[in-house]
Design an enzyme around this catalytic site. Structure first.
Site, PDB file in Angstrom:
ATOM      1  CD  GLU A  90      -2.742  -1.193   2.486  1.00 30.17           C
ATOM      2  OE1 GLU A  90      -3.689  -1.975   2.462  1.00 30.17           O
ATOM      3  OE2 GLU A  90      -2.528  -0.403   3.417  1.00 30.17           O
ATOM      4  CB  CYS A 104       2.913   7.164   3.362  1.00 32.63           C
ATOM      5  SG  CYS A 104       3.325   5.872   4.518  1.00 32.63           S
ATOM      6  CB  CYS A 111       6.751  -5.593   8.773  1.00 33.97           C
ATOM      7  SG  CYS A 111       8.089  -5.025   9.862  1.00 33.97           S
ATOM      8  CB  CYS A 115       5.295  -3.509  16.432  1.00 33.01           C
ATOM      9  SG  CYS A 115       7.013  -3.133  16.041  1.00 33.01           S
ATOM     10  CB  CYS A 118       2.219  -2.589  13.687  1.00 28.40           C
ATOM     11  SG  CYS A 118       2.503  -2.358  11.925  1.00 28.40           S
ATOM     12  N   GLY A 161       6.469  -2.354   6.282  1.00 32.15           N
ATOM     13  CA  GLY A 161       7.840  -2.840   6.294  1.00 32.15           C
ATOM     14  C   GLY A 161       8.833  -2.017   7.083  1.00 32.15           C
ATOM     15  CG  LEU A 217      11.259   6.158  22.077  1.00 38.12           C
ATOM     16  CD1 LEU A 217      12.628   5.504  22.037  1.00 38.12           C
ATOM     17  CD2 LEU A 217      11.373   7.567  22.685  1.00 38.12           C
ATOM     18  CB  CYS A 338       1.176   7.879   7.034  1.00 39.22           C
ATOM     19  SG  CYS A 338       2.643   7.296   6.281  1.00 39.22           S
TER      20      CYS A 338
HETATM   21  N1  SAH Z   1       8.673  -0.102  10.259  1.00 42.60           N
HETATM   22  C1  SAH Z   1       8.919   1.278  10.386  1.00 42.60           C
HETATM   23  C2  SAH Z   1       8.117   2.134   9.432  1.00 42.60           C
HETATM   24  C3  SAH Z   1       6.668   1.778   9.194  1.00 42.60           C
HETATM   25  S1  SAH Z   1       5.520   2.070  10.472  1.00 42.60           S
HETATM   26  C4  SAH Z   1       8.691   1.717  11.821  1.00 42.60           C
HETATM   27  O1  SAH Z   1       8.168   0.969  12.591  1.00 42.60           O
HETATM   28  O2  SAH Z   1       9.107   2.824  12.144  1.00 42.60           O
HETATM   29  C5  SAH Z   1       5.252   3.817  10.512  1.00 42.60           C
HETATM   30  C6  SAH Z   1       4.777   4.335  11.866  1.00 42.60           C
HETATM   31  O3  SAH Z   1       3.411   3.957  12.167  1.00 42.60           O
HETATM   32  C7  SAH Z   1       5.603   3.755  12.991  1.00 42.60           C
HETATM   33  O4  SAH Z   1       5.956   4.766  13.894  1.00 42.60           O
HETATM   34  C8  SAH Z   1       4.661   2.746  13.591  1.00 42.60           C
HETATM   35  O5  SAH Z   1       5.040   2.430  14.876  1.00 42.60           O
HETATM   36  C9  SAH Z   1       3.327   3.450  13.486  1.00 42.60           C
HETATM   37  N2  SAH Z   1       2.161   2.565  13.683  1.00 42.60           N
HETATM   38  C10 SAH Z   1       2.061   1.238  13.425  1.00 42.60           C
HETATM   39  N3  SAH Z   1       0.852   0.780  13.783  1.00 42.60           N
HETATM   40  C11 SAH Z   1       0.155   1.811  14.283  1.00 42.60           C
HETATM   41  C12 SAH Z   1      -1.172   1.969  14.835  1.00 42.60           C
HETATM   42  N4  SAH Z   1      -1.998   0.952  14.951  1.00 42.60           N
HETATM   43  N5  SAH Z   1      -1.536   3.196  15.246  1.00 42.60           N
HETATM   44  C13 SAH Z   1      -0.707   4.254  15.123  1.00 42.60           C
HETATM   45  N6  SAH Z   1       0.544   4.173  14.623  1.00 42.60           N
HETATM   46  C14 SAH Z   1       0.982   2.973  14.202  1.00 42.60           C
HETATM   47 FE1  SF4 Z   2       7.092  -3.482  11.233  1.00 39.14          FE
HETATM   48 FE2  SF4 Z   2       7.090  -0.851  11.773  1.00 39.14          FE
HETATM   49 FE3  SF4 Z   2       4.832  -2.332  11.999  1.00 39.14          FE
HETATM   50 FE4  SF4 Z   2       6.784  -2.664  13.761  1.00 39.14          FE
HETATM   51  S1  SF4 Z   2       5.580  -0.774  13.447  1.00 39.14           S
HETATM   52  S2  SF4 Z   2       5.659  -4.311  12.733  1.00 39.14           S
HETATM   53  S3  SF4 Z   2       8.578  -2.376  12.480  1.00 39.14           S
HETATM   54  S4  SF4 Z   2       5.954  -1.894  10.119  1.00 39.14           S
END
Ligand code: SAH
Ligand code: SF4
Length: 367
Positions: A90, A104, A111, A115, A118, A161, A217, A338
């Protein structure tokens, strides 16, 4: 095997095999990146004979648009693409009221980092995207925006990713995006977001001292971070902060820290001063992201934090002279804030099915 039009060294090798002069590449590059031609046939600055020879060898676009969806206010559009081998990725364009447009992009299908908050993490990793697939996302949306008389100004690697697990392709993609003779995006307007892959941060500081870095973070201490981000087991907070200090030392650039606000998990009142202490004296900017409970991660028991609590965190940071903003989550109604490119179906079915779950996932089909 055919090569991508974005693969400069392969195209140059091809031209030399065909006995062409090196300046032919400049003509092709001008047509692809400046005149935005859609195919080889449209490169009229080279001979028809050469075009015919290049046609079977060079491809422009491998991604197929599966669907797209625009938020109610028209500001955000999410594009769902299918790769040649059936993986779904996407991209999201955010049209800001100020007139700037931010794209974005995804760098992996799925990935592996897992996390817990996510949706992409729930899928696991299918594979890395090639640099061409990353650039095709940009190219497709840039051409689409041109019809609206808009240009992409910012590119953020905050889609699906983990960029630093696909470093070589990330590097080539940024090189093409920022090359003045190509897409000519300012390095400062490209942001790479990582969950904290330390060796990647060190390489990035050397390779891209101008490009912006964002760190997911999400917690001010090991214990909480570990409970939501498995990467903490490999690169604990102290190692991460040491890498970021090295990064700032080398680049003198401010680091963007993403802090997701999940009720009862990351928003404990004592975390506000803890976060402030962690970042005090560091060149930092914190973006608070209200947790987005999209589909695909529903049922994980997580809820977003109240605005009031976010304010408390901001106040604590302000006292420590650390600037912060609350990220305005555009596109909430289409799960496209995003970085929250949420899946509306189980990852597996999304990645392997052929149409059924997709059509239920998106109301507006691709044209
Ligand atoms: N993998 C990388 C980049 C992609 S995620 C990373 O983790 O930084 C981009 C951002 O969206 C990250 O800060 C991620 O933690 C956040 N994110 C993921 N799932 C989310 C959710 N459910 N609500 C809000 N932010 C989220
Ligand atoms: Fe991967 Fe970033 Fe999602 Fe963590 S927040 S699972 S590193 S895409």
């Amino acid at each position: 095997m055919a090569v991508s039009v974005h693969d400069e060294s392969a195209i140059k090798a091809l031209l030399s095999e065909l006995g062409e002069k090196p300046f032919r590449y400049a003509q092709i590059s001008q047509a692809v990146y400046k005149d935005a031609v859609p195919d080889i046939d449209s490169i009229t600055t080279i001979s028809k004979e050469l075009r015919e020879k290049l046609k079977p060898e060079v491809f422009f676009f491998t991604l197929k648009l599966r669907s797209e969806e625009t938020s109610d206010n028209g500001q955000t559009t999410k594009f769902l693409f299918e790769t040649h081998d059936g993986k779904l990725i996407e991209s999201v364009i955010m049209r800001h009221l100020s007139g700037r447009n931010t794209l974005c992009v995804s760098c992996q299908a799925g990935c592996p980092m897992g996390c817990s908050f996510c949706a992409t993490g729930k899928l696991g990793l299918f594979r890395n995207l090639t640099f061409a697939e990353i650039l095709e996302q940009f190219d497709f949306v840039a051409k689409r925006l041109a019809k609206e008389d808009r240009k992409i100004r910012n590119v953020v690697f905050m889609g699906m990713g983990e960029p630093f697990l696909n470093y070589e392709n990330l590097k080539t993609a940024i090189d093409v995006l920022c090359n003045q003779k190509k897409y000519d995006i300012s390095n400062r307007r490209v942001t790479v977001s990582t969950c904290g892959i330390v060796p990647g941060i060190d390489r990035f500081a050397v390779d891209f001292p101008q490009t912006s870095l964002a760190i997911s973070l999400h917690a001010p201490n090991d214990e909480t971070r570990k409970s939501i981000m498995p990467v903490e087991n490999t690169y604990p907070l102290s190692d991460l902060m040491a890498a970021l200090d090295r990064y700032v030392e080398k680049t003198n650039k401010r680091v963007f820290y993403e802090y997701i606000m999940i009720s009862g998990v990351t928003d404990h009142p004592r975390f506000a001063p803890e976060l402030a202490e962690l970042l005090r004296g560091r060149l930092a900017h914190v973006n608070f992201i209200p947790y987005n409970p999209g589909e695909g991660i529903m049922g994980n028991g997580m809820l977003p934090t109240s605005k009031l609590l976010i304010k408390k965190f901001q106040d604590a940071l302000e006292k420590a002279d650390v600037p912060s903003t609350v990220r305005h989550t555009m596109g909430d109604d289409i799960d496209a804030a995003c970085g929250q490119l949420a899946m509306k179906e189980k990852g597996e079915s999304l990645a392997t099915e052929s149409g059924k779950s997709i059509s239920s996932a998106f109301s507006k089909k691709a044209e």
